[in-house]
Design a protein around this motif. Structure first.
Motif, short mmCIF file in Angstrom:
data_model
loop_
_atom_site.label_atom_id
_atom_site.label_comp_id
_atom_site.label_asym_id
_atom_site.label_seq_id
_atom_site.Cartn_x
_atom_site.Cartn_y
_atom_site.Cartn_z
N PHE A 141 -75.05 -4.69 64.83
CA PHE A 141 -74.44 -5.53 63.77
C PHE A 141 -75.45 -6.54 63.26
O PHE A 141 -75.66 -6.69 62.05
CB PHE A 141 -73.20 -6.23 64.32
N LEU A 142 -76.08 -7.25 64.19
CA LEU A 142 -77.04 -8.29 63.80
C LEU A 142 -78.25 -7.71 63.07
O LEU A 142 -78.79 -8.33 62.15
CB LEU A 142 -77.48 -9.06 65.04
N ILE A 143 -78.68 -6.52 63.48
CA ILE A 143 -79.85 -5.91 62.86
C ILE A 143 -79.59 -5.53 61.41
O ILE A 143 -80.43 -5.75 60.53
CB ILE A 143 -80.32 -4.69 63.67
N VAL A 144 -78.40 -4.97 61.12
CA VAL A 144 -78.16 -4.41 59.78
C VAL A 144 -77.35 -5.32 58.86
O VAL A 144 -77.37 -5.13 57.63
CB VAL A 144 -77.46 -3.04 59.88
N PHE A 145 -76.65 -6.31 59.41
CA PHE A 145 -75.73 -7.12 58.59
C PHE A 145 -76.45 -7.80 57.43
O PHE A 145 -75.96 -7.80 56.29
CB PHE A 145 -75.03 -8.16 59.46
N GLY A 146 -77.61 -8.37 57.69
CA GLY A 146 -78.35 -9.07 56.65
C GLY A 146 -78.79 -8.15 55.52
O GLY A 146 -78.85 -8.57 54.35
N PHE A 147 -79.07 -6.90 55.84
CA PHE A 147 -79.49 -5.94 54.81
C PHE A 147 -78.31 -5.53 53.93
O PHE A 147 -78.49 -5.13 52.78
CB PHE A 147 -80.16 -4.73 55.44
N PHE A 148 -77.09 -5.63 54.47
CA PHE A 148 -75.91 -5.38 53.65
C PHE A 148 -75.57 -6.59 52.78
O PHE A 148 -75.16 -6.44 51.63
CB PHE A 148 -74.71 -5.05 54.55
N THR A 149 -75.70 -7.80 53.33
CA THR A 149 -75.33 -9.00 52.58
C THR A 149 -76.44 -9.49 51.66
O THR A 149 -76.19 -10.22 50.71
CB THR A 149 -74.96 -10.15 53.54
N TYR A 196 -70.94 -3.05 57.99
CA TYR A 196 -70.68 -2.56 56.64
C TYR A 196 -69.34 -3.07 56.12
O TYR A 196 -69.24 -3.55 54.98
CB TYR A 196 -70.70 -1.03 56.64
N LEU A 197 -68.30 -2.98 56.95
CA LEU A 197 -66.98 -3.42 56.52
C LEU A 197 -66.94 -4.92 56.22
O LEU A 197 -66.37 -5.35 55.21
CB LEU A 197 -65.94 -3.08 57.60
N LEU A 198 -67.56 -5.72 57.08
CA LEU A 198 -67.47 -7.17 56.93
C LEU A 198 -68.45 -7.72 55.89
O LEU A 198 -68.34 -8.89 55.52
CB LEU A 198 -67.71 -7.83 58.28
N PRO A 201 -67.37 -8.42 50.96
CA PRO A 201 -67.35 -9.45 49.91
C PRO A 201 -68.71 -9.66 49.24
O PRO A 201 -68.79 -9.77 48.01
CB PRO A 201 -66.91 -10.71 50.67
N GLU A 202 -69.77 -9.68 50.03
CA GLU A 202 -71.10 -9.86 49.45
C GLU A 202 -71.52 -8.64 48.63
O GLU A 202 -72.11 -8.78 47.55
CB GLU A 202 -72.13 -10.11 50.56
N ARG A 203 -71.20 -7.45 49.12
CA ARG A 203 -71.59 -6.25 48.38
C ARG A 203 -70.84 -6.15 47.06
O ARG A 203 -71.42 -5.80 46.02
CB ARG A 203 -71.34 -5.00 49.24
N ARG A 204 -69.53 -6.50 47.07
CA ARG A 204 -68.75 -6.45 45.82
C ARG A 204 -69.21 -7.51 44.83
O ARG A 204 -69.28 -7.26 43.62
CB ARG A 204 -67.26 -6.60 46.13
#
Length: 221
Positions: A141-149, A196-198, A201-204
């Motif tokens: 989660f920590l590794i990929v979350f920033g790349f999603f947001t 990805y799910l959390l 909001p940033e992706r939208r």
């Protein structure tokens, strides 16, 4: 005495988010130690409540497995990563931390229930316990979350976690007998899913900004 209409400064002060997160994680790890003390005093009977793959009563282990450890060495090996990664998880917000942990706990546990016998010798029944599946979920989660947001500080956290703990991800591969690589793998996959799910909001919001910034075809000449 306050003058009518004048705002009062009395009342409890709100604790900093990092302090709330720190207390939460320390309390969770302390709970693991309390459970292990009780488990030792009762002859390690609690350990039978882990995830037993493809057995109907083994589904209950999804709820209990991350709280149980085979011995003190097992628990101590998980303590450091749980404290560090769990605390970093709370920095994304307590609501996100709780939801992400629930997704990793349930989805990762169910995945372990499905594939937990993979690679086991024929006729050998496996019982999966330990917080490592949860820890692997927090790690990915920590590794990929920033790349999603696309938030700089979250990307930095992800890179640092990858550098420091990246080698741990080898634990998702089949290896030492008795180590639940299946739980590690399912926890890691669940962590990516939770990120990805959390990050929705940033992706939208990013998609809306892109749509607004894009030129309208009917205005082009």
């Amino acid at each position: 005495m306050t003058t009518p209409g004048q705002p009062t400064t009395s009342g409890p002060r709100r604790r900093p988010a990092w302090m709330v997160g720190g207390v939460t994680i320390v309390s969770f790890v302390a709970l693991l130690y309390v459970i292990e003390v009780w488990d030792g005093l009762t002859g390690h009977r609690l350990d039978d409540n882990g995830i037993r793959p493809l057995e109907s009563d083994g589904l209950w282990g999804i709820l209990f497995s991350p709280l149980l450890h085979s011995n003190w060495q097992h628990l101590m090996a998980n303590t450091g990563p749980a404290l560090v990664l769990g605390f970093l998880m709370t920095l994304a917000g307590m609501a996100r931390f709780i939801v992400a942990t629930a997704v990793i706990w349930i989805v990762g546990g169910f995945g372990t229930w499905l594939i937990g016998n993979a690679g086991a010798p024929p006729g050998v029944e496996t019982n999966h316990i330990g917080a490592s599946g949860l820890i692997f979920g927090w790690l990915t989660f920590l590794i990929v979350f920033g790349f999603f947001t696309r938030k700089v500080w979250e990307i930095v956290v992800g890179v640092i976690v990858l550098v420091v703990y990246g080698s741990v991800l080898l634990g998702v591969l089949p290896g030492t007998f008795g180590v639940s690589w299946q739980g590690h793998l399912c926890g890691a996959v669940a962590g990516v899913l939770a990120a990805y799910l959390l990050s929705g909001p940033e992706r939208r919001a990013r998609e809306r900004r892109t749509a607004v910034a894009a030129p309208r075809p009917d205005l082009l000449t």
